[in-house]
Design an enzyme around this catalytic site. Structure first.
Site, PDB file in Angstrom:
ATOM      1  N   GLY A   1     -74.505 -67.406 -45.875  1.00 13.04           N
ATOM      2  CA  GLY A   1     -75.049 -66.398 -44.977  1.00 13.04           C
ATOM      3  C   GLY A   1     -74.006 -65.439 -44.432  1.00 13.04           C
TER       4      GLY A   1
ATOM      5  CB  CYS B   1     -99.976 -61.301 -63.247  1.00 20.13           C
ATOM      6  SG  CYS B   1    -101.683 -60.770 -63.118  1.00 20.13           S
TER       7      CYS B   1
ATOM      8  CB  CYS C   1    -104.610 -61.503 -58.955  1.00 16.31           C
ATOM      9  SG  CYS C   1    -104.089 -60.494 -60.360  1.00 16.31           S
TER      10      CYS C   1
ATOM     11  CB  CYS D   1    -104.077 -63.746 -63.256  1.00 17.45           C
ATOM     12  SG  CYS D   1    -103.273 -63.863 -61.652  1.00 17.45           S
TER      13      CYS D   1
ATOM     14  CB  CYS E   1     -99.970 -60.750 -59.603  1.00 16.40           C
ATOM     15  SG  CYS E   1    -101.046 -62.166 -59.478  1.00 16.40           S
TER      16      CYS E   1
END
Lengths: 280, 262
Positions: free
Chosen positions: A36, A276, A245, A248, A270
């Site tokens: 970080g 997808c 979606c 899909c 998606c």
């Protein structure tokens, strides 16, 4: 280390010269050692404009080898200009196999998304970061933000979340949602939607973040705790959709909203094209 | 009373000297501040008042001398020998600092509630409802309407900003507050209201304070003890009423004599 096979007029392997790659690798090692923490590095001019992924492309260039398989996504899609040109760039200068399949890739360079398919041990996710400093909008002085990080004085970050609740009734920040890595540094996860934040937590893949304009590299090693900041009475939440979606039928993935005709008909699909297609 | 039961001073300045290049901003200043006491520092512009205050509050490092502070739980510390981390923690928990210009002491881009709540969040408060509750409570204590809680200080008047700044400092329950001309630049009626508020808060919360002002009226109203500075040195000190009613030093006499009669 890849063999250096320079011929007249050609680029060095993976575009950057070996000294630069070593310098970037040292920055990456430090970044992995201090999860970080933003490590400064000597960013180079790259053959694409700032904001198009100069940071990510330098990190990728420093870690890529001939055995790697590269996937590049932009907003989740493999077929957008940015993704296609970076993928073609590395196929040309680093002689690597490229793929659009998340499972097959060893290095995934990404802008704005984390793939829906869960990542595995040994994979590396390279993020393109525009603004690495999560405190930048709250504290404009670089000397001061560095001090705040060094002393873990993160009250001001919480102030911004407080302000969001006071104004909108909830934490309205939807992307680049600040996280705390390993209980220490506050980090900007680059502008991924907060939907992807839970995927960063204890991910088996190594996450490397490269900011080209601001010349910073930071990292989250595999299996490192990544906590999204919140309040006890306003816990962190991800986006939800009432639709699925249109291609899909997924109800679990991050959906893009599209206007498909002049009458304002809307469609949700998606954002992760590979995920997808794999489901259709 | 035996020596053992005497309270120790909250803050002691020992030989504080600060130079800017060849210019001496304050020279060899010594004093003790006792718990519950309000000390005034008066003098004309450029006499080193603010430099001294900044040295005391750890914002400037003096070239010589030390500032000894009696902490709530960890004994006495020398402010300028503490690590930066501890000094900063101390300044946002046990201390407060009220600037003359409220814009310097406030976050102008966030709401009044967030301004007040910042210190709480800085020491780990993570419950939105509770933070907001204390912010509302403090807003009431400094006499700002509760419906201004979500407004930004940019929409506040000068007097309200100053009161907000006071609330933002006092929310963490400090023991010592530094004030640099807290009523400078405000009109007289607003000034009176803030002085009234400060006097009430200092008494109720048993605060100690160091107050810098050029306004002897403010000093008379708020402070128990007074230090008069000229050219970086303390030229006279004593109880406020004593100094103002019977000034000894020629400069203090001039200062007192130059108060405009109404």
């Amino acid at each position: 280390m890849p063999d250096i096979n320079m011929t007249e007029g050609a680029y060095n392997y993976a575009y950057l010269d070996e000294q630069t790659k070593r310098m970037i690798r040292r920055a990456i090692l430090k970044a992995v050692a201090v999860p970080g923490y933003q490590v400064p590095f000597g960013g180079r001019e790259m053959p694409l404009p700032y904001g198009w992924g100069t940071g990510g492309i330098q990190v990728t260039a420093a870690i890529i080898g001939r055995d790697d398989t590269l996937k590049v996504i932009d907003q989740g899609a493999d077929d957008t200009t940015n993704a296609v040109s970076i993928r073609r760039f590395f196929a040309h200068v680093a002689d690597v196999a490229t793929t659009t399949r998340t499972e097959e890739a060893t290095i995934i360079q990404t802008r704005h998304r984390v793939p829906e398919t869960p990542l595995k041990d040994g994979q590396i996710l390279v993020f393109q970061v525009p603004i690495p400093e999560p405190l930048r909008m709250l504290e404009p002085r670089e000397t001061e933000t560095r001090t705040l990080h060094a002393l873990s004085e993160y009250g001001v970050m919480q102030v911004s979340l407080y302000e969001s609740i006071a104004r909108h009734g909830r934490i309205a920040k939807s992307y680049s949602y600040p996280v705390q890595v390993n209980g220490r540094y506050i980090m900007s996860p680059s502008p991924i939607p907060k939907f992807d934040n839970p995927k960063l937590d204890r991910s088996p893949a190594l996450q490397l973040y490269g900011a080209g304009r601001e010349k910073r590299i930071y990292a989250v090693p595999p299996y490192t705790p990544v906590k999204s900041l919140d309040f006890d009475d306003h816990p962190f939440e991800i986006e939800r959709w009432t639709e699925c979606c249109a291609f899909c039928g997924s109800t679990e993935s991050f959906l893009d909203e599209m206007i498909v005709d002049d009458a304002g008909k809307r469609l949700f699909v998606c954002s992760d094209t590979d995920y997808c297609e794999g489901r259709r | 009373m035996s020596a053992a039961t005497l309270p120790s001073p909250l803050l002691s300045a020992r030989n504080i000297t600060k130079r800017f290049g060849g210019r001496i901003a304050c020279h060899n200043v010594n004093f003790d501040l006792w718990p519950g006491e309000v000390l005034g520092i008066v003098g004309e512009s450029g006499s080193g008042k603010t430099t001294l205050l900044n040295c005391l509050a750890g914002r400037l490092t003096p070239d010589a001398g030390s500032v000894i502070y009696e902490t709530a739980s960890a004994g006495t510390v020398d402010i300028h020998r503490l690590s930066e981390a501890r000094r900063r923690l101390l300044t946002r928990t046990e201390w407060g600092f009220v600037n003359q210009d409220a814009r310097e002491g406030l976050r102008m881009g966030v709401s009044a509630g967030a301004n007040i709540g910042e210190r709480l969040m800085a020491v780990g408060a993570r419950h939105y409802g509770e933070i907001r509750g204390s912010a509302a409570d403090w807003l009431a204590r400094v006499e700002i309407d509760a419906d201004r809680l979500d407004d930004r200080p940019t929409t506040f008047s000068g007097g309200m900003r100053q009161r907000l700044q006071i609330a933002r400092n006092l929310v963490s329950g400090p023991r010592l507050v530094f004030m640099d001309e807290p009523t400078g630049g405000l009109d007289v009626s607003v000034q009176a209201r803030i002085l009234d508020l400060l006097r009430g808060l200092v008494e109720r919360l048993h605060l100690s304070a160091v107050l810098v002002t050029h306004d002897l009226g403010v000093a008379r109203l708020l402070t128990h003890r007074l230090m008069v500075m000229q050219g970086g040195a303390v030229i006279e000190e004593g109880l406020t009423d004593q100094v103002l009613d019977d000034p000894q030093h020629a400069y203090t006499q001039m200062l007192v004599a130059s108060i405009l009669p109404v």
